[in-house]
Structure formats: C-alpha cells, structure tokens
Scaffold this motif. Structure first.
Motif, PDB file in Angstrom:
ATOM      1  N   GLU A   5       0.847  -1.299  -0.083  1.00  0.00           N
ATOM      2  CA  GLU A   5       0.045   0.144   0.057  1.00  0.00           C
ATOM      3  C   GLU A   5       0.812   1.087  -0.027  1.00  0.00           C
ATOM      4  O   GLU A   5       0.361   2.328  -0.201  1.00  0.00           O
ATOM      5  N   ILE A   6       2.098   1.190   0.377  1.00  0.00           N
ATOM      6  CA  ILE A   6       2.874   2.439   0.189  1.00  0.00           C
ATOM      7  C   ILE A   6       3.410   2.641  -0.944  1.00  0.00           C
ATOM      8  O   ILE A   6       4.309   2.423  -1.366  1.00  0.00           O
ATOM      9  N   SER A   7       2.732   3.558  -1.741  1.00  0.00           N
ATOM     10  CA  SER A   7       2.871   3.752  -3.061  1.00  0.00           C
ATOM     11  C   SER A   7       3.934   4.777  -3.176  1.00  0.00           C
ATOM     12  O   SER A   7       4.526   4.945  -4.147  1.00  0.00           O
ATOM     13  N   SER A   8       4.421   5.548  -1.988  1.00  0.00           N
ATOM     14  CA  SER A   8       5.249   6.646  -1.853  1.00  0.00           C
ATOM     15  C   SER A   8       6.845   5.882  -2.141  1.00  0.00           C
ATOM     16  O   SER A   8       7.637   6.575  -2.257  1.00  0.00           O
ATOM     17  N   ASN A   9       6.633   4.593  -1.866  1.00  0.00           N
ATOM     18  CA  ASN A   9       7.902   3.843  -1.956  1.00  0.00           C
ATOM     19  C   ASN A   9       8.609   4.101  -3.441  1.00  0.00           C
ATOM     20  O   ASN A   9       9.849   4.002  -3.538  1.00  0.00           O
ATOM     21  N   GLU A  10       7.694   4.117  -4.311  1.00  0.00           N
ATOM     22  CA  GLU A  10       8.118   4.213  -5.802  1.00  0.00           C
ATOM     23  C   GLU A  10       8.758   5.681  -5.893  1.00  0.00           C
ATOM     24  O   GLU A  10       9.878   5.931  -6.446  1.00  0.00           O
ATOM     25  N   ARG A  11       8.022   6.622  -5.131  1.00  0.00           N
ATOM     26  CA  ARG A  11       8.574   7.981  -5.382  1.00  0.00           C
ATOM     27  C   ARG A  11       9.864   8.104  -4.593  1.00  0.00           C
ATOM     28  O   ARG A  11      10.863   8.872  -4.994  1.00  0.00           O
ATOM     29  N   LEU A  12      10.072   7.431  -3.519  1.00  0.00           N
ATOM     30  CA  LEU A  12      11.401   7.256  -2.758  1.00  0.00           C
ATOM     31  C   LEU A  12      12.416   7.060  -3.537  1.00  0.00           C
ATOM     32  O   LEU A  12      13.564   7.387  -3.771  1.00  0.00           O
ATOM     33  N   ARG A  13      12.115   5.757  -4.451  1.00  0.00           N
ATOM     34  CA  ARG A  13      13.109   5.049  -5.403  1.00  0.00           C
ATOM     35  C   ARG A  13      13.429   6.120  -6.380  1.00  0.00           C
ATOM     36  O   ARG A  13      14.794   6.517  -6.567  1.00  0.00           O
TER      37      ARG A  13
ATOM     38  N   MET B 135      15.127   3.039   5.581  1.00  0.00           N
ATOM     39  CA  MET B 135      15.238   3.131   4.010  1.00  0.00           C
ATOM     40  C   MET B 135      14.386   4.403   4.023  1.00  0.00           C
ATOM     41  O   MET B 135      14.968   5.589   3.289  1.00  0.00           O
ATOM     42  N   TYR B 136      13.506   5.116   4.847  1.00  0.00           N
ATOM     43  CA  TYR B 136      12.809   6.137   4.411  1.00  0.00           C
ATOM     44  C   TYR B 136      13.703   7.315   4.985  1.00  0.00           C
ATOM     45  O   TYR B 136      13.367   8.406   4.576  1.00  0.00           O
ATOM     46  N   LEU B 137      14.670   7.078   5.599  1.00  0.00           N
ATOM     47  CA  LEU B 137      15.564   8.193   6.235  1.00  0.00           C
ATOM     48  C   LEU B 137      16.657   8.903   5.066  1.00  0.00           C
ATOM     49  O   LEU B 137      16.719  10.171   5.358  1.00  0.00           O
ATOM     50  N   ALA B 138      16.723   8.173   3.876  1.00  0.00           N
ATOM     51  CA  ALA B 138      17.586   8.652   2.930  1.00  0.00           C
ATOM     52  C   ALA B 138      17.322  10.092   2.509  1.00  0.00           C
ATOM     53  O   ALA B 138      18.328  10.905   2.873  1.00  0.00           O
ATOM     54  N   PRO B 139      16.055  10.660   2.317  1.00  0.00           N
ATOM     55  CA  PRO B 139      15.966  11.662   1.819  1.00  0.00           C
ATOM     56  C   PRO B 139      16.244  13.048   2.942  1.00  0.00           C
ATOM     57  O   PRO B 139      16.853  14.071   2.393  1.00  0.00           O
ATOM     58  N   ILE B 140      15.811  12.624   4.096  1.00  0.00           N
ATOM     59  CA  ILE B 140      15.824  13.684   5.111  1.00  0.00           C
ATOM     60  C   ILE B 140      17.575  13.755   5.489  1.00  0.00           C
ATOM     61  O   ILE B 140      17.791  15.071   5.903  1.00  0.00           O
ATOM     62  N   VAL B 141      18.328  12.767   5.127  1.00  0.00           N
ATOM     63  CA  VAL B 141      19.833  12.987   5.225  1.00  0.00           C
ATOM     64  C   VAL B 141      20.296  13.801   4.147  1.00  0.00           C
ATOM     65  O   VAL B 141      21.229  14.687   4.243  1.00  0.00           O
ATOM     66  N   THR B 142      20.140  13.331   2.859  1.00  0.00           N
ATOM     67  CA  THR B 142      20.635  13.950   1.821  1.00  0.00           C
ATOM     68  C   THR B 142      20.097  15.233   1.016  1.00  0.00           C
ATOM     69  O   THR B 142      20.757  15.948   0.641  1.00  0.00           O
ATOM     70  N   LEU B 143      18.865  15.273   1.182  1.00  0.00           N
ATOM     71  CA  LEU B 143      17.915  16.450   0.283  1.00  0.00           C
ATOM     72  C   LEU B 143      17.169  17.484   1.347  1.00  0.00           C
ATOM     73  O   LEU B 143      16.349  18.054   0.462  1.00  0.00           O
ATOM     74  N   ARG B 144      17.264  17.309   2.559  1.00  0.00           N
ATOM     75  CA  ARG B 144      16.462  18.226   3.442  1.00  0.00           C
ATOM     76  C   ARG B 144      16.945  19.669   2.868  1.00  0.00           C
ATOM     77  O   ARG B 144      18.102  20.196   2.619  1.00  0.00           O
TER      78      ARG B 144
END
Lengths: 422, 257
Positions: free
Chosen positions: A9-17, A233-242
C-alpha cells in the motif's frame, strides 16, 4: 532500493526510489549541468550548500548502500591494502575502497552506450569537502585523506562536544565558523551566498524535519504501521536532500499513507507482541535477516535513536546562521550521556516499548561509547530490559549470525516471561 | 510423566531424562563431532534404556545445535535453560556463571528463578573452555588434571594476553623460562576468571552464585572465580548437564499443558 515494508500500500516507495535514483543520476552527470559537488558528513550543515545550488553528497549514505549491498568486505579490503587498520570505521574504509577501486552500488551503465561502465562506479568526484565533527572525530582524518586523494579544498567545522550541555561559548564559536565557512564555499565554488535564499531553504529543511518527526511518531500507534527497518530506508531523503521541496512533498505523502495504515490497524508484523527501541546505526548487511528474526517472534522495532537524530531542527528567520549553528552544535552524537539516557527513556515511554536493543557498533565509537551506562540507567528508570549485541554497520566480519540469533532468542524469552508474570 | 532435555553444545552432547519435573532418571554425555545426530542418538539410547523403554512425553532442545534437532517439540535458548536448570539444582541461585566449550555467560535470576538479564562472551575464545583446551595441549597436561595441578602452585604467574593465540605463545615462553606447570596453570585460571568476572560485572554479581558448564568441573577455575569476585561460588552436581536439565524442565511445563 530494498524495501522492508511488505505492505504494497505504500505507493510513496516508488517515489522514494525515483527521488534517490534521480539524486545520484543528477550528481553523476553534474559535469553536464555544471553543478558543483560538495561531499559532506552526515551531520554537516547542508542548507547553505543547497541554497547556493551546490549538490551535497554523503559518503555515509553511500556507506549504508555499500553495506546493504554486502560490498563492505571487498571495499574495506582495498582500504586495508593501503594500510588503513580494520579497527577504523567501516564507512571510512568503504569510502576509500570505493574511490580507489571505482566500485560501488552506484554504477550507471546507460543502455545507449551498450551498458558499459563508462563513468566508473562510485560517488561523483567532489569539488570541495565539508566536514563537521559533530558526529565523530574520524571524519576529520577521513576528509583529509579524501582531500588529498581528489586534490580539492576541505572546509572543517569544529563543534565541541557538549559535556555540560549547550553553552553560549559553543554556539558563538560555531556561529563564527559558519560565517567563515560560507566565505570559503563562495571562494571554492564561485557561487554567491544569499541570505534570502538560505532562509527559504532553512524553512523547507525545518518543514521536512518536522514531517519526518511526524512520520516517525506514527509508530506510537499500536500496532505500529511500519518498523525501523522501513524507517532506515525512508531516512535517505532527510539526510541527503533536506531543504528541497521534493523532500517535503515525499514525506507529506508518506505520512498520509502511514497514518491511513495506522488508522486501520494494519501492521507489517501480523501479531505485534513486543515493542522494542533500537539504538545505534542499522546493521546494513543484515537488515532482511534481522527483520525476519524479530518478526517471527512478533517483535517490532517501533522507534530508534538513529532516525530520530534527524527529527530535530529549528532554523529561525530572525537569526538564521546562529540558529543553524545551534542545530549542528547540538547534534545527537555531540551531546553528553545524560542527554542520550533521557532521549532513550523518552522514546521508551512515548512508543510504549517493552525493551530496547543496543547495537554496540564496532565502527562507530562515539555512538557506542557509554552504552553500558545508558543500558543500566534506562533499564533502571523504565524498569524495562535491554539486550546489547555486538556488530558493525557495514563489515560482516565483525558479526556472527549464530551468536546474535541466540541472544535475541534468549532476550525474547525473558520478555515473554515478564509479560506472563506481569 | 517423562520429559527429555537435549543440550547440543559446541563440544559435547548432553541429555537429561526427567520424571514428573522433579526426579532425574538418567543423564548422558558424549563428545560431539561432525555427525551430531548420531552422537545424540547414542545419548538417547543410553538414557532411554535407563527408563526401561519408556518414551518422553515432550522433548526440548537447547545449545548451538538446537535449531537442527528434528525430534524436539521446541527449542529454547541456552540462557533460559541454564537459568532454569541452575535454579532447580541450587535453590536460591541468583547469578549463574556458565563456562562451556565455546562460550561463557553470566545470567541474573530473580528471586523466583526467572532470567532477568544476561551477558555472553563475544567473538573471542578467551574465557571459554576452548582457551583451557589449547593451553592443555601446549603444556601437555590433561585438561581433567588442571584443577589438581593448580593446587600445587606456589604462586600464579601473570598471563597478560587475553587473546587465546597470544596467551598460548606466552605460555610457551614461560615454559622456556622454566616456570613450573603448576604456576602457569594457576595463572591461566586467574586469567580466565578475570575475563569472566569482568563480563559478569556488567550485571550485578549476587551472593548466591552457581557455576555451571564443563569448566565448572575444574576446581582451580572455581577458586580463581571466587578470588576475582569476592563471592563464595557453588558448583551444583553434574554442572555439565544443567542446560539439558533446564530443557527437560521446560519440556515438563509443556507436557503439563
């Protein structure tokens, strides 16, 4: 990117990828877009870079990817061949090994070029290095090594350890360095700093951090709609692209989706029996196995100190540089043991945890130092038991499946016994 | 009602056959090897014949080989089993120090015998039975004689290396310097005790300490542990069978249900 949340159900996983692939693709092709690349430590001040249109790249995030892809031993060996001790941080060893061998999970082989590795694997070459020692002392030497290897300027931000909490002297000292750092970045890249733009980025960064905090807080629900293995896994953007809009948008969607799961009491572990808190970095090369082992016992990691380290930010419009200095000077690993104890107790209570797992990480000395005291004290204050396991974030040679499995099993047995007699 | 506990350790296989959760019918112990299953079956024949053919109602396996034990109804970690077995053998035990073939552990028990906390050695053989085995080879003294030999020491030498491999070369150089075997062995006991007590101190060492596992048969290590911890330490009967006994007790819980 591997997802541990079995819930489709977590369709934002594709967005994260897409977000992460896009980030590394753009960085890899920066020679086309003439974007400057700055390598930066995970606790480093990213907002000035983003506001100046410079792409930040995190060797530590890369280290995590290397670990998850089980490339740690090969890349470490290359660094050890150069004379670096195996006792040093495995992220450092992997980073050096990857730079030397040009091997990495980031290995773009375009189809139109016949799938050949024309660009070489690994992170894009840096134009400058930004090193902030609020996470450890190793990064100072690590970035000096890489500054020599790539022959690029190195900017160091020194953040004294908060032995007695945050002091005015520390904040003034770090604020002064941030002013200097901006001048150095301008000199190294030819980009101009604009306070207006910086405040805009700072606000986006704050917004993303607040959203990240809200995402993590959703696991206060029983059952928790995700486990820490997902959060890692969900952490990557907050580290790299905040500090970018796309990250804010991503976490908004993730939050909605997780909240919806929580509302419907849907959980990745079918029967949640034990709620646990995790301390220290993940064991990247054992994520799947550990997540399965725990799930088999109905044990769920509902929160951790690691992903929560990025859930605290406050860059103010009135005093942007000083407030940023405060954020970075008081990073989680730069604080004293009492603060860490209080933080752990707070997580235990907030997330209604039954116990906690402490990863004594051979690589990360500042994170692992004091853990025995933290274990005893948190157990005393909460009345909940803890298990310490010895491992490493990236190097499987410091890990033993059988030993860890026995310890986890025994720990779960004691938790069961406690619940039965409670 | 009969229950069986099997402890598939790194070095040896132990079984305990128990009647009604209170009376030990038979014990067996055999040196393990590559073919753990055959060794286990030999152990089983031995205990079953003592029960004149009566078969157990429930079987619990523990130890490193527990997961691959097909005949077991359940597998339980050696920490829980040692805690349970030690408390049964020594009522009132609050701290269990277990030194086996390849690991050592300390277990804290509540006043009703439940495991509260535990620590185990990590990726290192120092502080385990393996450490003493290696030294026995270097010294050409039978491991079973270590306790008695160390009694004759006039002093215990300092073994400064904690690493098994380095400690072995240290022992060899001590022999070259004509240090007596007695004094070296006393020194080795002191070294292993220092290592294990340092680990056990991560928990609280209570006054009622039970010492279990194969190394508990060595009275020299027991004395060294007492002097390192300042506590009087008791070795229950059949210290090597404590894990298997705990497993048999857990099996009894299951059989009652």
């Amino acid at each position: 990117m591997e997802q541990f949340n079995q819930l489709s159900e977590i369709s934002s996983n594709e967005r994260l990828r897409k977000l992460m692939v896009g980030y590394y693709m753009k960085a890899k092709f920066s020679w086309l877009t003439r974007k400057k690349i700055a390598w930066i430590t995970s606790g480093g001040p990213v907002e000035p870079l983003i506001s100046m249109g410079i792409t930040p790249i995190y060797p530590e995030n890369h280290g995590a990817m290397i670990g998850a892809r089980k490339m740690g031993p090969e890349l470490s060996d290359a660094a050890e061949d150069l004379g670096y001790s195996r006792d040093l941080c495995s992220y450092f060893r992997c980073d050096v090994g990857s730079a030397v061998l040009k091997k990495s999970p980031i290995d773009i082989r375009p189809k139109f070029l016949g799938g050949r590795a024309v660009f070489g694997g690994g992170l894009p070459k840096p134009d400058l290095l930004v090193c902030c020692n609020n996470i450890c002392g190793t990064v100072l030497k690590w970035y000096e090594v890489q500054a020599r290897f790539f022959n690029v300027p190195l900017i160091i931000v020194d953040t004294p350890y908060n032995y007695d909490g945050e002091t005015t002297e520390i904040i003034e000292y770090v604020t002064a360095q941030f002013g200097e750092m901006i001048t150095q970045i301008e000199k190294a890249t030819g980009k101009r700093f604009s306070e207006k733009e910086f405040i805009r980025v700072g606000e986006l960064s704050d917004e993303a951090v607040n959203l990240w905090n809200e995402v993590l807080s959703i696991c206060e629900n029983v059952p928790a709609p995700m486990t820490c293995f997902d959060a890692f896994m969900y952490l990557a953007p907050i580290v790299t692209l905040r500090g970018t809009q796309e990250v804010v948008d991503y976490y908004k969607q993730l939050k909605v989706e997780l909240q919806s799961l929580a509302d419907r009491k849907i959980s990745p572990v079918p029967e949640e029996k034990f709620r646990l808190i995790w301390d220290n970095l993940p064991i990247w090369f054992k994520m799947r196995r550990l997540s399965k082992t725990l799930a088999n016992y109905g044990a769920v990691l509902v929160a951790d100190t690691y992903t929560n380290a990025w859930a605290d930010n406050d860059i103010s419009v009135e005093k942007p540089i000083e407030s940023m200095a405060r954020v970075y000077a008081t990073a989680y690993l730069n604080r004293n043991t009492e603060t860490k104890i209080k933080n752990m107790v707070n997580l235990m209570n907030r997330f209604k945890a039954d116990g906690f797992l402490i990863h004594s990480n051979r690589s990360c000395k500042p994170y692992s130092f004091g853990q025995l005291d933290i274990k005893d004290e948190v157990s005393r204050r909460t009345g909940k038991p803890a298990l310490m396991i010895e491992a490493d974030m990236c190097d499987p040679r410091a890990y033993s499946d059988e030993q860890i499995a026995t310890r986890i099993q025994a720990f779960i047995e004691t938790l069961k016994e406690r619940k039965a007699t409670a | 009602m009969i229950t069986l506990g099997i402890d598939l350790g790194s070095n040896t296989v132990k079984t305990v056959l128990l009647r009604d959760g209170s009376q030990v019918i038979a014990r067996s112990l055999r040196k393990g090897g590559h073919d753990m299953e055959t060794v286990m079956n030999e152990c089983l024949e031995e205990v079953y014949s003592a029960a004149s053919g009566e078969k157990p109602d429930k079987i619990v396996a523990t130890g490193y080989g527990r997961v691959s034990c097909k005949i077991a109804d359940k597998e339980i970690s050696e920490i829980s089993c040692h805690g349970r077995g030690a408390y049964f053998s020594m009522q009132g035990a609050r701290t269990v120090i277990d030194i086996g073939g390849q690991d050592s552990k300390a277990i804290s028990l509540s006043d009703n015998g439940k495991v509260i906390d535990f620590v185990m050695n990590d990726k290192c053989a120092a502080g385990t039975g393996r450490f003493l085995e290696v030294m026995a080879q270097a010294l050409q003294v039978q491991l079973v004689d270590f306790g008695d030999v160390s009694l004759k020491a006039d002093r215990s030498v300092d073994i400064s290396n904690t690493c098994t491999v380095f400690a072995e070369s240290e022992v060899i150089s001590l022999m070259a310097r004509r240090e007596s075997k007695e004094n070296i062995i006393a020194g080795l006991h002191k070294a292993i005790a220092a290592r294990v007590i340092a680990m056990a101190k991560r928990l609280r060492i209570e006054d009622e300490v039970a010492f279990t596992g194969g190394v508990a048969l060595n009275s020299g290590v027991k004395r060294a542990l007492e002097s390192a911890s300042g506590k009087s330490i008791k070795t229950p009967d059949h210290p090597q069978h404590i894990g298997a006994l705990g497993a048999a007790l857990f099996a009894f819980d299951m059989a009652k249900e």
